[in-house]
Write an enzyme that holds these catalytic residues in place. Structure first.
Site, PDB file in Angstrom:
ATOM      1  CG  HIS A 238      -2.025  -0.949   1.173  1.00 58.77           C
ATOM      2  ND1 HIS A 238      -3.106  -0.898   1.999  1.00 58.77           N
ATOM      3  CD2 HIS A 238      -2.242  -2.006   0.343  1.00 58.77           C
ATOM      4  CE1 HIS A 238      -3.949  -1.873   1.694  1.00 58.77           C
ATOM      5  NE2 HIS A 238      -3.436  -2.566   0.693  1.00 58.77           N
TER       6      HIS A 238
ATOM      7  CE1 TYR B 160      -5.454   3.440  10.749  1.00 67.02           C
ATOM      8  CE2 TYR B 160      -4.931   3.948   8.459  1.00 67.02           C
ATOM      9  CZ  TYR B 160      -4.658   3.258   9.629  1.00 67.02           C
ATOM     10  OH  TYR B 160      -3.589   2.385   9.668  1.00 67.02           O
TER      11      TYR B 160
ATOM     12  N   PRO C  17      -3.280  -0.657  19.578  1.00 65.15           N
ATOM     13  CG  PRO C  17      -5.316  -1.724  19.152  1.00 65.15           C
ATOM     14  CD  PRO C  17      -4.518  -1.086  20.252  1.00 65.15           C
TER      15      PRO C  17
HETATM   16  C1  PHB Z   1      -4.961  -4.394  10.871  1.00 67.54           C
HETATM   17  O1  PHB Z   1      -5.153  -4.714   9.707  1.00 67.54           O
HETATM   18  O2  PHB Z   1      -5.118  -5.201  11.794  1.00 67.54           O
HETATM   19  C2  PHB Z   1      -4.532  -3.002  11.195  1.00 67.54           C
HETATM   20  C3  PHB Z   1      -4.136  -2.173  10.160  1.00 67.54           C
HETATM   21  C4  PHB Z   1      -3.756  -0.873  10.431  1.00 67.54           C
HETATM   22  C5  PHB Z   1      -3.787  -0.391  11.729  1.00 67.54           C
HETATM   23  C6  PHB Z   1      -4.162  -1.211  12.778  1.00 67.54           C
HETATM   24  C7  PHB Z   1      -4.540  -2.534  12.502  1.00 67.54           C
HETATM   25  O3  PHB Z   1      -3.420   0.905  11.956  1.00 67.54           O
END
Ligand code: PHB
Ligand code: APR
Length: 402
Positions: free
Chosen positions: A75, A203, A294
């Site tokens: 990406h 996001y 996370p």
């Molecule tokens: C995920 O795919 O688990 C993931 C991707 C991006 C993030 C957090 C988790 O910022």
């Protein structure tokens, strides 16, 4: 009593332990990996799936990146949605770096396979490890191997057994200092058997809470919703999850593919660091030493970066008797760890409405989001942290002469 003698005893077959074992093998250092769970459990555990460019390069450089290159998705940027607007940030344009979407359990499978092909698979189902003699002539681990009581003697122990592991707790009281923060929310995560809505991650910052649209493959999406910290999954039937995802991710009716949901789970949000990351013959790596919320997907990447530093330090000791890199292990790792903690904490604060957040705070958060999408300098700095520009395990390993 069966006795196993090795140079490095590695506790835990997560990314930290498996990458360490793999690199030590390439460096000619003997190790054994002792894992509490069985292989199917370790290979099936769904965790994050974002590899910084340096992490992907490290796997590639060391011969375990072939399936990632075939099945992972590179990406060059991501989308940020707030206030009903859509903004794309191109990390490739901003700082020349990409990330690769490839599930952590796929990385784990590839590494277990490499260990098995090298004739040194992890021991699974070892759930009674007692760590001793960390400051003596050799460390000892007492446990049961293949149904027999055993003692593993090693020059060093690598504590790669995650946040709830046994190694950090085996350090004498008062030797380690823990820094900790919990957040007043959690993430509810699911896998959806549905093609992702677009080619990149989304996001979404919404007044009802944060949502993230991620992916594992062209046919599997990974979705997260901000929920209360003590949320009960039973209160989230699939229809409610779908409706909430739609509200937060698609306020203007943007497309979202639907499919059966599985692997429901709640991830708590915590920042944690222990200092120092070493005591006597024990070196902690990955989640055993530090946890990030996370939000920025730094956990796996930090675990890999610790493993590279530790492998380099152990190789220097065995090859040249040079103790300097081992003595400097904590200092080297903590620089990266605190930087990633800071980014993860600030991203968490930026993306999530806090329970009880007042109107002033909500507007300050919006102003910070506007600056991120409106200022080239802010966006570049963000892209550098997001892609882990300053912490490149592949470059670190090449620099160490491996
Ligand atoms: C995920 O795919 O688990 C993931 C991707 C991006 C993030 C957090 C988790 O910022
Ligand atoms: N004895 C042996 N093994 C243990 C013990 C124990 N007492 N306790 C835990 N383990 C094992 C766990 O079963 C797990 O397989 O240690 C492993 C630790 O792996 P992870 O939790 O994946 O931690 P780490 O390798 O540091 O990787 C960090 O994993 O938790 C995610 O999101 C986190 O992405 C980050 C990454």
């Amino acid at each position: 009593m069966r006795t196993v003698r090795t140079q490095v005893a590695i506790v835990g077959a997560g990314p930290a332990g498996l990458v360490l074992a793999h690199l030590l093998h390439l460096d000619g250092v003997r190790s054994v990996v002792l894992e509490r769970r069985d292989r199917a459990y370790v290979e099936g555990r769904v965790r994050a799936g974002l590899l910084e460019q340096g992490t992907a390069d490290l796997l590639r450089d060391t011969g375990v990146g072939r399936r990632m290159d075939r099945e992972g998705q590179v990406h060059e940027g991501f989308e940020l949605r707030f206030d009903g607007e859509r903004h794309r940030l191109s990390t490739a344009e901003l700082c020349g770096r990409t990330v690769t979407m490839y599930g952590q359990q796929e990385v784990v499978k590839d590494l277990i396979r490499a260990r098995t092909e090298a004739g040194a698979p992890p021991y699974f189902g070892v759930d009674d490890i007692a760590v001793g003699d960390l400051t003596g002539d050799a460390a000892t681990l007492r446990c049961t191997l293949g149904g027999q009581p055993a003692v593993v003697r090693a020059d060093f122990v690598a504590g790669c057994d995650g946040f709830h592991g046994v190694t950090r707790r085996s350090v004498s009281a008062g030797r380690l200092t823990a820094y900790e923060r919990t957040y007043p929310f959690a993430w509810l995560g699911v896998l959806a058997a549905a093609p992702p809505a677009g080619e990149e991650l989304i996001y979404a910052v919404h007044e009802r809470g944060f949502a993230l649209h991620s992916m594992r493959s062209p046919t599997v999406s990974r979705l997260y919703l901000q929920v209360a910290p003590d949320e009960d999954l039973a209160r989230w039937p699939d229809d409610r999850i779908r409706a909430e995802l739609r509200t937060r991710l698609c306020p203007a009716g943007e497309p979202l593919h639907e499919g059966p949901l599985s692997r429901h789970g709640i991830t708590s949000m915590r920042g944690f660091v222990v200092e120092p990351m070493q005591y006597g013959r024990l070196f902690l790596a990955g989640d055993a030493a530090h946890i990030v919320p996370p939000t920025a997907a730094k956990g796996l990447n930090l675990a890999v970066s610790d493993a590279v530093v530790l492998a380099g330090a152990l190789a220097a000791w065995y090859a040249r008797g040079d103790r300097g890199p081992l003595d400097g292990y904590t200092r080297t790792c903590l620089r990266h760890v605190w930087r990633a903690q800071d980014f993860s904490a600030s991203l968490t604060r930026l993306f999530h409405p806090y329970p009880g957040e007042d109107a002033m705070e909500a507007r300050l958060r919006r102003a910070r989001l506007r600056r991120l999408v409106g200022s080239g300098a802010a966006a570049t700095s963000f892209a550098e942290e997001y892609t882990g520009l300053a912490r490149d395990p592949a470059a670190a390993r090449r620099g160490a002469g491996a």
